[in-house]
Design a protein around this motif. Structure first.
Motif, PDB file in Angstrom:
ATOM      1  N   ARG A   9       0.826  -1.199   0.000  1.00 46.73           N
ATOM      2  CA  ARG A   9       0.000   0.000   0.000  1.00 46.73           C
ATOM      3  C   ARG A   9       0.864   1.254   0.000  1.00 46.73           C
ATOM      4  NH1 ARG A   9       1.397  -1.770   4.967  1.00 46.73           N
ATOM      5  NH2 ARG A   9       1.669  -0.197   6.599  1.00 46.73           N
ATOM      6  N   ARG A  10       0.195   2.401  -0.122  1.00 50.25           N
ATOM      7  CA  ARG A  10       0.826   3.724   0.064  1.00 50.25           C
ATOM      8  C   ARG A  10       0.306   4.392   1.339  1.00 50.25           C
ATOM      9  NH1 ARG A  10       2.683   6.696  -4.641  1.00 50.25           N
ATOM     10  NH2 ARG A  10       1.881   8.546  -3.578  1.00 50.25           N
ATOM     11  N   THR A  11      -0.635   3.772   1.984  1.00 54.08           N
ATOM     12  CA  THR A  11      -1.282   4.362   3.144  1.00 54.08           C
ATOM     13  C   THR A  11      -0.525   4.044   4.430  1.00 54.08           C
ATOM     14  OG1 THR A  11      -2.692   2.401   3.281  1.00 54.08           O
ATOM     15  CG2 THR A  11      -3.565   4.306   2.102  1.00 54.08           C
ATOM     16  N   ALA A  12      -0.841   4.806   5.492  1.00 53.04           N
ATOM     17  CA  ALA A  12      -0.169   4.581   6.772  1.00 53.04           C
ATOM     18  C   ALA A  12      -0.577   3.253   7.395  1.00 53.04           C
ATOM     19  CB  ALA A  12      -0.501   5.725   7.733  1.00 53.04           C
ATOM     20  N   LYS A  13      -1.797   2.807   7.107  1.00 53.92           N
ATOM     21  CA  LYS A  13      -2.281   1.533   7.631  1.00 53.92           C
ATOM     22  C   LYS A  13      -2.842   0.701   6.485  1.00 53.92           C
ATOM     23  CE  LYS A  13      -5.212   3.193  10.665  1.00 53.92           C
ATOM     24  NZ  LYS A  13      -6.172   3.245  11.779  1.00 53.92           N
ATOM     25  N   GLY A  14      -2.938  -0.620   6.704  1.00 56.97           N
ATOM     26  CA  GLY A  14      -3.507  -1.502   5.701  1.00 56.97           C
ATOM     27  C   GLY A  14      -3.287  -2.956   6.067  1.00 56.97           C
ATOM     28  N   VAL A  15      -4.388  -3.729   6.107  1.00 56.91           N
ATOM     29  CA  VAL A  15      -4.279  -5.145   6.489  1.00 56.91           C
ATOM     30  C   VAL A  15      -5.073  -6.034   5.527  1.00 56.91           C
ATOM     31  CG1 VAL A  15      -3.808  -4.724   8.926  1.00 56.91           C
ATOM     32  CG2 VAL A  15      -6.177  -4.813   8.152  1.00 56.91           C
ATOM     33  N   ALA A  16      -5.100  -5.656   4.259  1.00 52.51           N
ATOM     34  CA  ALA A  16      -5.874  -6.414   3.273  1.00 52.51           C
ATOM     35  C   ALA A  16      -5.098  -7.653   2.835  1.00 52.51           C
ATOM     36  CB  ALA A  16      -6.189  -5.536   2.064  1.00 52.51           C
ATOM     37  N   GLY A  17      -5.546  -8.811   3.273  1.00 56.55           N
ATOM     38  CA  GLY A  17      -4.940 -10.069   2.831  1.00 56.55           C
ATOM     39  C   GLY A  17      -3.628 -10.376   3.534  1.00 56.55           C
ATOM     40  N   TYR A  18      -2.987 -11.438   3.064  1.00 51.19           N
ATOM     41  CA  TYR A  18      -1.682 -11.817   3.613  1.00 51.19           C
ATOM     42  C   TYR A  18      -0.661 -10.704   3.360  1.00 51.19           C
ATOM     43  CZ  TYR A  18      -3.511 -16.608   3.765  1.00 51.19           C
ATOM     44  OH  TYR A  18      -4.256 -17.730   4.019  1.00 51.19           O
ATOM     45  N   ASP A  19       0.301 -10.588   4.252  1.00 48.36           N
ATOM     46  CA  ASP A  19       1.320  -9.553   4.123  1.00 48.36           C
ATOM     47  C   ASP A  19       2.434 -10.049   3.201  1.00 48.36           C
ATOM     48  OD1 ASP A  19       3.069  -7.475   4.341  1.00 48.36           O
ATOM     49  OD2 ASP A  19       3.157  -7.455   6.527  1.00 48.36           O
ATOM     50  N   LEU A  20       2.159 -10.006   1.899  1.00 49.03           N
ATOM     51  CA  LEU A  20       3.143 -10.480   0.930  1.00 49.03           C
ATOM     52  C   LEU A  20       4.339  -9.537   0.840  1.00 49.03           C
ATOM     53  CD1 LEU A  20       0.882 -11.804  -1.978  1.00 49.03           C
ATOM     54  CD2 LEU A  20       1.917 -13.060  -0.086  1.00 49.03           C
ATOM     55  N   THR A  21       4.126  -8.270   1.160  1.00 48.17           N
ATOM     56  CA  THR A  21       5.252  -7.324   1.140  1.00 48.17           C
ATOM     57  C   THR A  21       6.334  -7.789   2.099  1.00 48.17           C
ATOM     58  OG1 THR A  21       3.754  -5.503   0.615  1.00 48.17           O
ATOM     59  CG2 THR A  21       5.927  -4.928   1.486  1.00 48.17           C
ATOM     60  N   ARG A  22       5.946  -8.092   3.326  1.00 47.81           N
ATOM     61  CA  ARG A  22       6.914  -8.527   4.335  1.00 47.81           C
ATOM     62  C   ARG A  22       7.564  -9.852   3.939  1.00 47.81           C
ATOM     63  NH1 ARG A  22       7.257  -6.024   9.499  1.00 47.81           N
ATOM     64  NH2 ARG A  22       9.114  -6.829  10.515  1.00 47.81           N
ATOM     65  N   LEU A  23       6.836 -10.678   3.204  1.00 45.86           N
ATOM     66  CA  LEU A  23       7.389 -11.955   2.758  1.00 45.86           C
ATOM     67  C   LEU A  23       8.569 -11.748   1.818  1.00 45.86           C
ATOM     68  CD1 LEU A  23       7.139 -15.070   2.688  1.00 45.86           C
ATOM     69  CD2 LEU A  23       5.543 -14.798   0.778  1.00 45.86           C
ATOM     70  N   PHE A  24       8.486 -10.743   0.960  1.00 48.38           N
ATOM     71  CA  PHE A  24       9.568 -10.493   0.009  1.00 48.38           C
ATOM     72  C   PHE A  24      10.786  -9.852   0.679  1.00 48.38           C
ATOM     73  CE2 PHE A  24       6.204 -10.981  -3.171  1.00 48.38           C
ATOM     74  CZ  PHE A  24       6.874 -11.736  -4.129  1.00 48.38           C
ATOM     75  N   VAL A  25      10.559  -9.122   1.767  1.00 44.91           N
ATOM     76  CA  VAL A  25      11.677  -8.494   2.462  1.00 44.91           C
ATOM     77  C   VAL A  25      12.485  -9.584   3.172  1.00 44.91           C
ATOM     78  CG1 VAL A  25      12.383  -6.812   4.188  1.00 44.91           C
ATOM     79  CG2 VAL A  25      10.368  -6.370   2.763  1.00 44.91           C
ATOM     80  N   GLY A  26      13.748  -9.708   2.793  1.00 46.48           N
ATOM     81  CA  GLY A  26      14.592 -10.751   3.354  1.00 46.48           C
ATOM     82  C   GLY A  26      14.577 -12.050   2.582  1.00 46.48           C
TER      83      GLY A  26
END
Length: 456
Positions: free
Chosen positions: A181-198
């Motif tokens: 997302r670009r927003t300060a908050k957001g919990v739509a679905g699995y956190d795939l962003t964090r999955l790619f980090v690392g």
């Protein structure tokens, strides 16, 4: 295959973006890690657009060719090392800062943007991008995301993962996916962003990142405290953190590191010290915070506490810490830099254990640490031309990782697994953990063409 591969790549890439000269491609084979095997790339590709990255991945999928993504190759785990016959996908030419938004406090960047360049650009808007790896003048945001890198300021501001809000990722088959997302908050679905980090480039190619920014803090003031033992310095760290203090930096250098820095820089650090602790605050009244922390250091047995009088003196003190890894490398010519993170409460045991390992293997091992995080960097100094010393260096490196796990820690706090720590990853997460992580890998990369041989 190589000629056919190059021909297929050139269908969607300009001639200058595809390198095949062995003298040039060979220079892309390794990152900065020791003892990590690397293959010979079939080609090196330097794309400038998302579409070019997609073309590379479609070609690789069609021909079943491995692809190894790279940034500036400043990594310390072999995670960017080439596989035999692979396409090295160097993303350094994708270096645009696309947007800096002071209202939403975000930056949108391509993966080849250098960390320091982003930091300076957002500073002009009164903002900061806190993650600051030691290689920040060279390393790229894409590489930082791939390894979930940290830095000196993590004790207060956190690591890269906490600043990545969203990603554009080219998948193994060439499809483009947007996460987050670009927003300060957001919990739509699995956190795939964090999955790619690392994920070390093993799940997809990051081609764009939305990064969170913070208001630029005041300049920090630094305090240096000398201790007669590593245990006393670690006791001070525990007192500082238990006391609720939030330093912007809390770094430790052992006696071996202090002496190495003196030998290299002639900074005149006290040679009698057994451990040097640096604490910094970027608060509204940093002098008061330093005074409180100085008192805690004295209670823990500090032999001398020296708060900086101004920002220039603070910067001078920090230069000692920033010089430490280069100084240790100068001791014997080659180093293996470990990256073991333990609970803060076990930091003293970690330092004592490393000292025992150094004595056992008759090696010089200096320790620098992001002490506020419990993240230690035991650095093994050795002569690469001496086979027996190389063997002892590798054995000591492994024993240090084993010690970290015994103390309830992890084999890597910020450098990643890559090739260097594959066996140790399995020990840390266990067979069920390995099975589930391999299942995630297979879901994103069923042909196993993205950075194969890393992590698992």
């Amino acid at each position: 295959m190589s000629r056919h591969l190059v021909d297929r790549l050139l269908v969607g890439l300009p001639l200058e973006a595809v390198l095949t000269d062995p003298d040039i491609t060979g220079s892309y084979a390794n990152d900065m890690a020791s003892f990590c095997p690397a293959g010979t790339p079939a080609a090196v590709v330097l794309p400038r657009t998302v579409e070019e990255v997609q073309h590379v991945m479609r070609t690789a999928t069609e021909l079943r060719v491995p692809v190894v993504p790279q940034g500036a190759r400043t990594g310390l785990s072999g995670g960017a090392n080439a596989s035999e016959g692979c396409v090295v996908l160097s993303l350094t030419k994708m270096d645009r800062i696309i947007e800096i938004n002071p209202v939403d406090r975000i930056a949108v960047v391509e993966p080849g943007v250098v960390n320091a360049a982003l930091s300076r650009a957002v500073n002009e808007h009164g903002l900061c991008y806190p993650p600051d790896p030691s290689s920040w003048e060279m390393c790229t945001i894409g590489g930082n995301i791939g390894t979930a890198s940290g830095g000196l300021c993590c004790v207060k501001y956190g690591v890269t993962a906490e600043y990545v809000l969203g990603l554009d990722v080219v998948l193994a088959d060439g499809r483009l996916m947007t996460t987050g997302r670009r927003t300060a908050k957001g919990v739509a679905g699995y956190d795939l962003t964090r999955l790619f980090v690392g994920s070390e480039g093993s799940l997809g190619i990051v081609v764009r990142a939305v990064l969170a920014l913070r208001p630029q803090p005041p300049q920090q003031l630094v305090l240096a405290a000398e201790f007669a033992s590593g245990a006393a310095a670690c006791d001070a760290v525990c007192r500082i953190m238990a006391g609720g203090h939030v330093p912007s930096l809390l770094e430790l250098m052992d006696r071996t590191t202090v002496r190495a820095v003196n030998d290299l820089t002639h900074m005149g650090l006290p040679e009698t010290t057994q451990a040097l602790l640096l604490a910094a605050f970027d608060t509204a009244d940093p002098a008061a915070d330093l005074a409180a922390v100085g008192a805690l250091c004295e209670a823990a047995g500090a032999t001398q506490v020296v708060p900086a009088d101004d920002f220039a003196e603070s910067e001078l003190l920090l230069q000692a810490r920033r010089s430490s890894l280069v100084a240790l490398e100068a001791v014997k010519g080659t180093t293996m830099i470990d990256d073991v993170c333990v609970p803060r409460s076990r930091l003293g045991e970690m330092l004592e254990g490393v000292e025992r390992i150094a004595e056992k293997h008759r090696l010089t091992i200096g320790v620098v640490a992001h002490a506020g995080d419990g993240n230690t960097h035991p650095t093994v100094c050795f002569d690469a031309a001496d086979p027996d010393e190389c063997r002892r260096a590798r054995d000591s490196f492994d024993e240090i990782m084993g010690l970290g796990l015994e103390l309830g820690g992890t084999i890597t706090g910020e450098h990643g697994v890559g090739v260097l720590k594959k066996e140790w990853l399995a020990r840390e997460i266990g067979p069920v953990g390995v099975e589930m992580q391999r299942a995630v890998k297979a879901a994103f990369d069923p042909l196993n063409i993205l950075n194969p041989g890393k992590l698992f």
